[in-house]
Write a protein that holds these residues in place. Structure first.
Motif, PDB file in Angstrom:
ATOM      1  N   LYS A 138      46.317  49.697  51.283  1.00 14.82           N
ATOM      2  CA  LYS A 138      46.471  49.499  52.736  1.00 14.82           C
ATOM      3  C   LYS A 138      45.184  48.942  53.339  1.00 14.82           C
ATOM      4  O   LYS A 138      45.232  48.082  54.219  1.00 14.82           O
ATOM      5  N   TRP A 139      44.043  49.445  52.877  1.00 10.51           N
ATOM      6  CA  TRP A 139      42.758  48.960  53.372  1.00 10.51           C
ATOM      7  C   TRP A 139      42.568  47.479  53.026  1.00 10.51           C
ATOM      8  O   TRP A 139      42.135  46.691  53.859  1.00 10.51           O
ATOM      9  N   VAL A 140      42.930  47.095  51.800  1.00 12.57           N
ATOM     10  CA  VAL A 140      42.809  45.696  51.383  1.00 12.57           C
ATOM     11  C   VAL A 140      43.705  44.817  52.257  1.00 12.57           C
ATOM     12  O   VAL A 140      43.274  43.775  52.751  1.00 12.57           O
ATOM     13  N   ILE A 141      44.928  45.238  52.458  1.00 11.54           N
ATOM     14  CA  ILE A 141      45.863  44.469  53.285  1.00 11.54           C
ATOM     15  C   ILE A 141      45.338  44.339  54.712  1.00 11.54           C
ATOM     16  O   ILE A 141      45.312  43.243  55.280  1.00 11.54           O
ATOM     17  N   LYS A 142      44.874  45.434  55.279  1.00 10.10           N
ATOM     18  CA  LYS A 142      44.340  45.425  56.650  1.00 10.10           C
ATOM     19  C   LYS A 142      43.103  44.524  56.745  1.00 10.10           C
ATOM     20  O   LYS A 142      42.944  43.767  57.707  1.00 10.10           O
ATOM     21  N   SER A 143      42.246  44.597  55.754  1.00  7.41           N
ATOM     22  CA  SER A 143      41.000  43.825  55.758  1.00  7.41           C
ATOM     23  C   SER A 143      41.191  42.328  55.586  1.00  7.41           C
ATOM     24  O   SER A 143      40.317  41.536  55.933  1.00  7.41           O
ATOM     25  N   THR A 144      42.336  41.925  55.035  1.00 12.16           N
ATOM     26  CA  THR A 144      42.566  40.500  54.798  1.00 12.16           C
ATOM     27  C   THR A 144      43.609  39.907  55.746  1.00 12.16           C
ATOM     28  O   THR A 144      44.036  38.778  55.555  1.00 12.16           O
TER      29      THR A 144
ATOM     30  N   ALA B  51      41.695  32.764  38.598  1.00 12.14           N
ATOM     31  CA  ALA B  51      42.817  33.464  37.979  1.00 12.14           C
ATOM     32  C   ALA B  51      43.167  34.674  38.824  1.00 12.14           C
ATOM     33  O   ALA B  51      42.307  35.264  39.462  1.00 12.14           O
ATOM     34  N   SER B  52      44.438  35.040  38.807  1.00 13.40           N
ATOM     35  CA  SER B  52      44.916  36.162  39.607  1.00 13.40           C
ATOM     36  C   SER B  52      45.607  37.190  38.723  1.00 13.40           C
ATOM     37  O   SER B  52      46.356  36.830  37.819  1.00 13.40           O
ATOM     38  N   ILE B  53      45.335  38.449  39.013  1.00 17.41           N
ATOM     39  CA  ILE B  53      45.994  39.559  38.325  1.00 17.41           C
ATOM     40  C   ILE B  53      46.597  40.460  39.386  1.00 17.41           C
ATOM     41  O   ILE B  53      45.886  40.944  40.275  1.00 17.41           O
ATOM     42  N   LYS B  54      47.906  40.662  39.317  1.00 18.16           N
ATOM     43  CA  LYS B  54      48.580  41.517  40.278  1.00 18.16           C
ATOM     44  C   LYS B  54      48.266  42.978  39.945  1.00 18.16           C
ATOM     45  O   LYS B  54      48.360  43.390  38.789  1.00 18.16           O
ATOM     46  N   ALA B  55      47.901  43.730  40.956  1.00 23.82           N
ATOM     47  CA  ALA B  55      47.633  45.154  40.777  1.00 23.82           C
ATOM     48  C   ALA B  55      48.931  45.900  41.079  1.00 23.82           C
ATOM     49  O   ALA B  55      49.291  46.084  42.236  1.00 23.82           O
ATOM     50  N   ASP B  56      49.642  46.304  40.046  1.00 24.81           N
ATOM     51  CA  ASP B  56      50.935  46.957  40.267  1.00 24.81           C
ATOM     52  C   ASP B  56      50.809  48.457  40.491  1.00 24.81           C
ATOM     53  O   ASP B  56      51.727  49.085  41.008  1.00 24.81           O
ATOM     54  N   LYS B  57      49.680  49.040  40.141  1.00 23.50           N
ATOM     55  CA  LYS B  57      49.436  50.458  40.401  1.00 23.50           C
ATOM     56  C   LYS B  57      48.087  50.578  41.096  1.00 23.50           C
ATOM     57  O   LYS B  57      47.042  50.346  40.493  1.00 23.50           O
ATOM     58  N   VAL B  58      48.129  50.943  42.371  1.00 28.50           N
ATOM     59  CA  VAL B  58      46.925  51.027  43.194  1.00 28.50           C
ATOM     60  C   VAL B  58      47.034  52.254  44.093  1.00 28.50           C
ATOM     61  O   VAL B  58      48.125  52.552  44.602  1.00 28.50           O
ATOM     62  N   LEU B  59      45.925  52.929  44.308  1.00 27.65           N
ATOM     63  CA  LEU B  59      45.893  54.022  45.269  1.00 27.65           C
ATOM     64  C   LEU B  59      46.388  53.482  46.609  1.00 27.65           C
ATOM     65  O   LEU B  59      45.871  52.466  47.105  1.00 27.65           O
ATOM     66  N   LYS B  60      47.403  54.109  47.185  1.00 27.17           N
ATOM     67  CA  LYS B  60      48.049  53.572  48.393  1.00 27.17           C
ATOM     68  C   LYS B  60      47.075  53.336  49.536  1.00 27.17           C
ATOM     69  O   LYS B  60      47.134  52.301  50.198  1.00 27.17           O
ATOM     70  N   LYS B  61      46.177  54.276  49.779  1.00 27.00           N
ATOM     71  CA  LYS B  61      45.218  54.102  50.873  1.00 27.00           C
ATOM     72  C   LYS B  61      44.318  52.891  50.634  1.00 27.00           C
ATOM     73  O   LYS B  61      43.971  52.177  51.562  1.00 27.00           O
ATOM     74  N   TYR B  62      43.941  52.683  49.375  1.00 27.00           N
ATOM     75  CA  TYR B  62      43.083  51.538  49.056  1.00 27.00           C
ATOM     76  C   TYR B  62      43.843  50.233  49.283  1.00 27.00           C
ATOM     77  O   TYR B  62      43.318  49.296  49.883  1.00 27.00           O
TER      78      TYR B  62
END
Length: 102
Positions: free
Chosen positions: A92-98, A79-90
């Motif tokens: 960015k780290w997730v996007i960079k890491s994947t 199952a997937s849950i969209k995170a609509d409110k996230v600390l921007k730096k975090y």
């Protein structure tokens, strides 16, 4: 960024977590102990499980296909849950890491 959730047995959770990180499907996988009660083949089952909370920027279709291919269960919960409110730096780290592979 999104959270993808799946549940596994202990051995399967360890293997799947490592594969998700190694193949860049996840930036982080949190492991949560749980006891699940469910109906399977007409019987009520109570089992110890591990819930994986997968932090990712991958498309659901790609990560769910990878999880199905590497999961020990016949019918895994995915199952997937969209995170609509996230600390921007975090985020960015997730996007960079994947980024990268698949």
């Amino acid at each position: 960024m999104k959270f993808v959730i799946t549940s596994c047995d202990k051995k399967g959770a360890k293997k799947l977590s490592k594969k998700l990180i190694k193949r860049k499907f996840a930036a982080c996988v949190s492991v949560i102990k749980a006891k699940s009660t469910y109906v399977w083949n007409g019987e009520i089952c109570c089992e110890k499980e591990i819930i994986l909370l997968i932090k990712t920027a991958k498309k659901f279709k790609k990560i769910s296909k990878f999880i199905k291919q590497n999961h020990s269960y016949e019918l895994p919960e995915i199952a997937s849950i969209k995170a609509d409110k996230v600390l921007k730096k975090y985020a960015k780290w997730v996007i960079k890491s994947t980024k990268g592979k698949k």
